[in-house]
Design a protein around this motif. Structure first.
Motif, PDB file in Angstrom:
ATOM      1  N   UNK A 157      -1.966   3.296   0.253  1.00 27.63           N
ATOM      2  CA  UNK A 157      -2.959   2.955   1.271  1.00 27.63           C
ATOM      3  C   UNK A 157      -4.344   2.817   0.629  1.00 27.63           C
ATOM      4  N   UNK A 158      -4.690   3.796  -0.210  1.00 27.74           N
ATOM      5  CA  UNK A 158      -5.999   3.733  -0.860  1.00 27.74           C
ATOM      6  C   UNK A 158      -6.089   2.539  -1.803  1.00 27.74           C
ATOM      7  N   UNK A 159      -5.016   2.246  -2.482  1.00 25.75           N
ATOM      8  CA  UNK A 159      -4.993   1.090  -3.379  1.00 25.75           C
ATOM      9  C   UNK A 159      -5.259  -0.199  -2.599  1.00 25.75           C
ATOM     10  N   UNK A 160      -4.685  -0.287  -1.412  1.00 26.77           N
ATOM     11  CA  UNK A 160      -4.892  -1.476  -0.570  1.00 26.77           C
ATOM     12  C   UNK A 160      -6.359  -1.581  -0.138  1.00 26.77           C
ATOM     13  N   UNK A 161      -6.917  -0.433   0.264  1.00 27.73           N
ATOM     14  CA  UNK A 161      -8.317  -0.443   0.710  1.00 27.73           C
ATOM     15  C   UNK A 161      -9.232  -0.881  -0.420  1.00 27.73           C
ATOM     16  N   UNK A 162      -9.030  -0.305  -1.605  1.00 30.22           N
ATOM     17  CA  UNK A 162      -9.907  -0.630  -2.736  1.00 30.22           C
ATOM     18  C   UNK A 162      -9.671  -2.049  -3.249  1.00 30.22           C
ATOM     19  N   UNK A 164      -9.868  -4.570  -1.507  1.00 25.77           N
ATOM     20  CA  UNK A 164     -10.773  -5.439  -0.759  1.00 25.77           C
ATOM     21  C   UNK A 164     -12.054  -5.623  -1.572  1.00 25.77           C
ATOM     22  N   UNK A 165     -12.319  -6.846  -1.963  1.00 25.09           N
ATOM     23  CA  UNK A 165     -13.494  -7.161  -2.763  1.00 25.09           C
ATOM     24  C   UNK A 165     -14.366  -8.160  -2.008  1.00 25.09           C
ATOM     25  N   UNK A 166     -15.659  -7.947  -2.067  1.00 22.69           N
ATOM     26  CA  UNK A 166     -16.595  -8.870  -1.414  1.00 22.69           C
ATOM     27  C   UNK A 166     -17.959  -8.735  -2.072  1.00 22.69           C
ATOM     28  N   UNK A 167     -18.705  -9.805  -2.076  1.00 20.16           N
ATOM     29  CA  UNK A 167     -20.071  -9.769  -2.600  1.00 20.16           C
ATOM     30  C   UNK A 167     -20.901  -8.829  -1.745  1.00 20.16           C
ATOM     31  N   UNK A 168     -21.520  -7.831  -2.370  1.00 15.79           N
ATOM     32  CA  UNK A 168     -22.321  -6.869  -1.623  1.00 15.79           C
ATOM     33  C   UNK A 168     -21.548  -5.641  -1.198  1.00 15.79           C
ATOM     34  N   UNK A 169     -20.325  -5.447  -1.726  1.00 16.00           N
ATOM     35  CA  UNK A 169     -19.494  -4.278  -1.388  1.00 16.00           C
ATOM     36  C   UNK A 169     -19.122  -3.521  -2.650  1.00 16.00           C
ATOM     37  N   UNK A 170     -19.411  -2.202  -2.661  1.00 13.35           N
ATOM     38  CA  UNK A 170     -19.047  -1.347  -3.799  1.00 13.35           C
ATOM     39  C   UNK A 170     -18.363  -0.101  -3.251  1.00 13.35           C
ATOM     40  N   UNK A 171     -17.145   0.145  -3.701  1.00 11.76           N
ATOM     41  CA  UNK A 171     -16.401   1.334  -3.261  1.00 11.76           C
ATOM     42  C   UNK A 171     -16.838   2.547  -4.058  1.00 11.76           C
ATOM     43  N   UNK A 172     -16.833   3.707  -3.407  1.00 16.89           N
ATOM     44  CA  UNK A 172     -17.230   4.947  -4.057  1.00 16.89           C
ATOM     45  C   UNK A 172     -16.112   5.967  -4.061  1.00 16.89           C
ATOM     46  N   UNK A 173     -16.477   7.232  -3.931  1.00 22.13           N
ATOM     47  CA  UNK A 173     -15.509   8.323  -4.006  1.00 22.13           C
ATOM     48  C   UNK A 173     -14.653   8.394  -2.740  1.00 22.13           C
ATOM     49  N   UNK A 174     -13.535   9.101  -2.844  1.00 23.39           N
ATOM     50  CA  UNK A 174     -12.641   9.238  -1.696  1.00 23.39           C
ATOM     51  C   UNK A 174     -11.927  10.580  -1.759  1.00 23.39           C
ATOM     52  N   UNK A 175     -11.345  10.963  -0.631  1.00 20.49           N
ATOM     53  CA  UNK A 175     -10.533  12.175  -0.586  1.00 20.49           C
ATOM     54  C   UNK A 175      -9.606  12.085   0.619  1.00 20.49           C
ATOM     55  N   UNK A 183      -0.187  15.180   8.582  1.00 24.83           N
ATOM     56  CA  UNK A 183      -0.790  13.862   8.369  1.00 24.83           C
ATOM     57  C   UNK A 183      -2.177  14.038   7.751  1.00 24.83           C
ATOM     58  N   UNK A 184      -2.483  13.193   6.777  1.00 25.05           N
ATOM     59  CA  UNK A 184      -3.806  13.182   6.153  1.00 25.05           C
ATOM     60  C   UNK A 184      -4.418  11.792   6.289  1.00 25.05           C
ATOM     61  N   UNK A 185      -5.709  11.772   6.490  1.00 26.33           N
ATOM     62  CA  UNK A 185      -6.420  10.487   6.550  1.00 26.33           C
ATOM     63  C   UNK A 185      -7.187  10.281   5.244  1.00 26.33           C
ATOM     64  N   UNK A 186      -7.426   9.040   4.916  1.00 27.26           N
ATOM     65  CA  UNK A 186      -8.226   8.713   3.734  1.00 27.26           C
ATOM     66  C   UNK A 186      -9.693   8.613   4.155  1.00 27.26           C
ATOM     67  N   UNK A 187     -10.525   9.396   3.511  1.00 29.67           N
ATOM     68  CA  UNK A 187     -11.972   9.317   3.758  1.00 29.67           C
ATOM     69  C   UNK A 187     -12.599   8.716   2.492  1.00 29.67           C
ATOM     70  N   UNK A 188     -13.200   7.547   2.646  1.00 25.02           N
ATOM     71  CA  UNK A 188     -13.685   6.803   1.478  1.00 25.02           C
ATOM     72  C   UNK A 188     -15.105   6.309   1.710  1.00 25.02           C
ATOM     73  N   UNK A 210      -1.314  -3.517   7.840  1.00 24.33           N
ATOM     74  CA  UNK A 210      -0.713  -2.843   8.991  1.00 24.33           C
ATOM     75  C   UNK A 210       0.515  -2.012   8.650  1.00 24.33           C
ATOM     76  N   UNK A 211       1.087  -2.191   7.475  1.00 20.77           N
ATOM     77  CA  UNK A 211       2.217  -1.353   7.088  1.00 20.77           C
ATOM     78  C   UNK A 211       1.779   0.067   6.756  1.00 20.77           C
ATOM     79  N   UNK A 212       0.505   0.226   6.426  1.00 18.61           N
ATOM     80  CA  UNK A 212      -0.002   1.527   6.016  1.00 18.61           C
ATOM     81  C   UNK A 212      -1.086   2.067   6.967  1.00 18.61           C
TER      82      UNK A 212
END
Length: 224
Positions: A157-162, A164-175, A183-188, A210-212
């Motif tokens: 799931x986290x791999x799918x989120x990261x 996503x690439x776009x001009x003006x978007x930078x991913x940071x830390x997550x947990x 159940x655990x949620x991804x906080x990113x 939608x699979x994840x």
């Protein structure tokens, strides 16, 4: 109306008295009225005329910005005490031919040399202004991405989120944060340029996996 002969000691005294309770010739900000009177004075007033000298030094500091000051230059006799006649030798709008106003003048006719110099100066100003870096508005966003159940592969799931690439978007830390029933949620965290990336776009792109992903919420949103 006027100051008398501003090239004389008597005229400077009238100016000094006029400025005793004023900061400028007209109004509350430097204007073309100040430039008109300033240019009619031969030089700095003597130290004993403290109000005139204070005003003179202040207006002198605007020499490079005088074209941008508000107002329109009028004849020198239009300024000053009502009971004093202007007797300065030349009005501010009638200067010697060799006195070129780089910022333009009120004369109906303008020499080709003065016009060329004025246009060059304006072009330099516009060029300098255009090179100033624009301020980019950014925001720091904390997203909660929820899976369908406790069997969802959160690493995927986290791999799918990261991905996503776009001009003006930078991913940071997550947990991973527990939400109950195993159940655990991804906080990113991510940083975005406001003009390029919005939360609606992020939600649309993330929930497309939608699979994840069951849903996405904005947990925190802060302007940088």
């Amino acid at each position: 109306m006027g100051f008398g002969d501003l090239k004389s000691a008597a005229g400077l005294r009238v100016l000094n008295d006029f400025l005793a309770d004023r900061s400028y010739i007209e109004g509350y900000v430097p204007s073309q009225a100040d430039i008109a009177v300033f240019e009619a004075i031969a030089g700095p007033p003597p130290a004993d005329l403290c109000h005139a000298l204070r005003w003179y030094n202040h207006i002198k500091s605007y020499e490079k910005q005088k074209a941008s000051l508000p107002g329109v230059k009028k004849a020198l006799g239009k300024y000053g005490p009502a009971d004093v006649e202007d007797t300065t030798g030349a009005a501010t709008d009638s200067k010697d031919d060799d006195d070129i106003d780089l910022f333009g003048s009120d004369d109906e006719e303008e020499s080709e040399e003065a016009k060329k110099l004025r246009e060059e100066r304006l072009a330099q100003y516009e060029s300098k202004k255009s090179k100033k870096p624009a301020v980019v508005a950014k925001s720091s966003i904390l997203l909660d991405v929820k899976p369908w159940d406790d069997e969802t592969d959160m690493a995927k799931l986290e791999e799918c989120v990261r991905s996503i690439q776009a001009d003006g978007l930078v991913w940071g830390s997550s947990k991973l944060v527990p939400v109950g029933y195993g159940i655990k949620k991804l906080q990113i965290q991510c940083v975005v340029e406001d003009d390029k990336v919005g939360t609606d776009m992020l939600e649309e792109r993330i929930t497309a996996f939608e699979d994840y992903v069951q849903s996405m919420d904005v947990a925190a949103f802060n302007k940088i």
